[in-house]
Design an enzyme around this catalytic site. Structure first.
Site, PDB file in Angstrom:
ATOM      1  N   PRO A 192       0.782  -1.239   0.000  1.00  0.00           N
ATOM      2  CA  PRO A 192       0.000   0.000   0.000  1.00  0.00           C
ATOM      3  C   PRO A 192       0.816   1.292   0.000  1.00  0.00           C
ATOM      4  O   PRO A 192       0.249   2.375   0.112  1.00  0.00           O
ATOM      5  CB  PRO A 192      -0.798  -0.117   1.295  1.00  0.00           C
ATOM      6  CG  PRO A 192       0.146  -0.844   2.211  1.00  0.00           C
ATOM      7  CD  PRO A 192       0.955  -1.786   1.348  1.00  0.00           C
ATOM      8  N   TYR A 193       2.155   1.205  -0.110  1.00  0.00           N
ATOM      9  CA  TYR A 193       2.964   2.427  -0.024  1.00  0.00           C
ATOM     10  C   TYR A 193       2.633   3.406  -1.139  1.00  0.00           C
ATOM     11  O   TYR A 193       2.451   4.609  -0.906  1.00  0.00           O
ATOM     12  CB  TYR A 193       4.457   2.089  -0.041  1.00  0.00           C
ATOM     13  CG  TYR A 193       5.322   3.285   0.244  1.00  0.00           C
ATOM     14  CD1 TYR A 193       5.460   3.757   1.545  1.00  0.00           C
ATOM     15  CD2 TYR A 193       5.980   3.968  -0.780  1.00  0.00           C
ATOM     16  CE1 TYR A 193       6.241   4.871   1.819  1.00  0.00           C
ATOM     17  CE2 TYR A 193       6.757   5.076  -0.519  1.00  0.00           C
ATOM     18  CZ  TYR A 193       6.889   5.523   0.780  1.00  0.00           C
ATOM     19  OH  TYR A 193       7.653   6.637   1.036  1.00  0.00           O
ATOM     20  N   GLY A 194       2.546   2.900  -2.385  1.00  0.00           N
ATOM     21  CA  GLY A 194       2.211   3.775  -3.501  1.00  0.00           C
ATOM     22  C   GLY A 194       0.899   4.511  -3.312  1.00  0.00           C
ATOM     23  O   GLY A 194       0.841   5.745  -3.441  1.00  0.00           O
TER      24      GLY A 194
END
Length: 259
Positions: free
Chosen positions: A165-167
């Protein structure tokens, strides 16, 4: 870069290491009073002690950006001790290694990310920016002025394979920042984004991959954030809002705008 910050009060989240500490050091060296916040009291005290030994005006405040009570207590301390705030830097975040320790060598598709891991990262990286700004903006509205800088990342990171989920957390940061800038435009509160401009030598990159990345692509020093954050804290940036500044390209960005 000669932007004196005497009398300015700045608070940085996630400031016990990496980009946050580099920005704290730069602001303090320019003359600002800097409040460093992080979850780990031990790491925070160590970082602040190093700055204080250099006679810089640095202070520690333990704060969890996911905890509204923790944030509210920090706001009240800032109000009581410093009478207000001039700059808020949202930087606290966690990286891909929290959901996939091998994200660089073995990227995993989004459907293999646990719901708990997804929520934890979004709660820190995106909801944390919202909660901290929502609480501290009260000081800016009372003063009739203030500056907010939200740290983000390259657009390529928002599209990279295996980066959920970083992006999405950083894509959300960009949208949140632009809307904040519009919501606060008439209140004389400026909101801008700042990103390093490439992979940076911080704790978000696993030690076992650092040398390989350095050899193939290079790693930016966190100090790349120094000049742009001092500029954004200074009078030279008054009125500038809704901008997305790439630290590694900052000199050219300045030249083009003749600032």
């Amino acid at each position: 870069m000669g932007y004196p910050l005497q009398g300015k009060r700045a608070l940085i989240t996630g400031a016990s290491s990496g980009l946050g500490l580099a920005m704290a050091e730069a602001l303090a060296e320019a003359g600002a009073t800097v409040i460093l916040t992080a979850r780990s009291a031990e790491k925070l005290e160590t970082a602040v002690a190093c700055l204080v030994r250099r006679q810089l005006d640095a202070h520690a405040r333990v704060m969890d950006v996911r905890d509204e009570q923790s944030i509210a207590a920090a706001v009240e301390e800032v109000r009581r001790r410093w009478g207000g705030l001039d700059l808020l830097v949202n930087n606290a975040g966690i990286g891909m290694r929290t959901v996939n320790p091998d994200f660089l060598s073995e990227p995993q598709p989004f459907y293999k990310v646990s719901a708990a891991g997804f929520r934890d990262l979004i709660d820190t990286n995106l909801t944390g920016y919202f909660l901290v700004t929502k609480a501290f903006v009260v000081l800016f509205l009372e003063q009739g002025r203030g500056k907010i800088v939200n740290i983000t990342m390259n657009h390529a990171t928002m599209r990279r394979k295996g980066f959920v989920p970083y992006g999405p957390s950083r894509a959300g940061t960009d949208s949140l920042s632009l809307i904040m800038a519009e919501d606060l435009r008439e209140a004389n509160v400026q909101v801008n984004m700042l990103l390093p401009g490439g992979a940076t030598e911080t704790g978000m990159i696993p030690e076992e991959h650092k040398e390989t990345i350095k050899a193939q692509f290079g790693l930016l020093n966190p100090a790349v954030m120094a000049d742009p954050i001092v500029f954004l804290a200074s009078k030279a940036s008054d009125g500038l809002t809704g901008e997305r500044i790439v630290a590694s390209e900052f000199p050219e960005w300045l030249r083009q705008r003749e600032l």
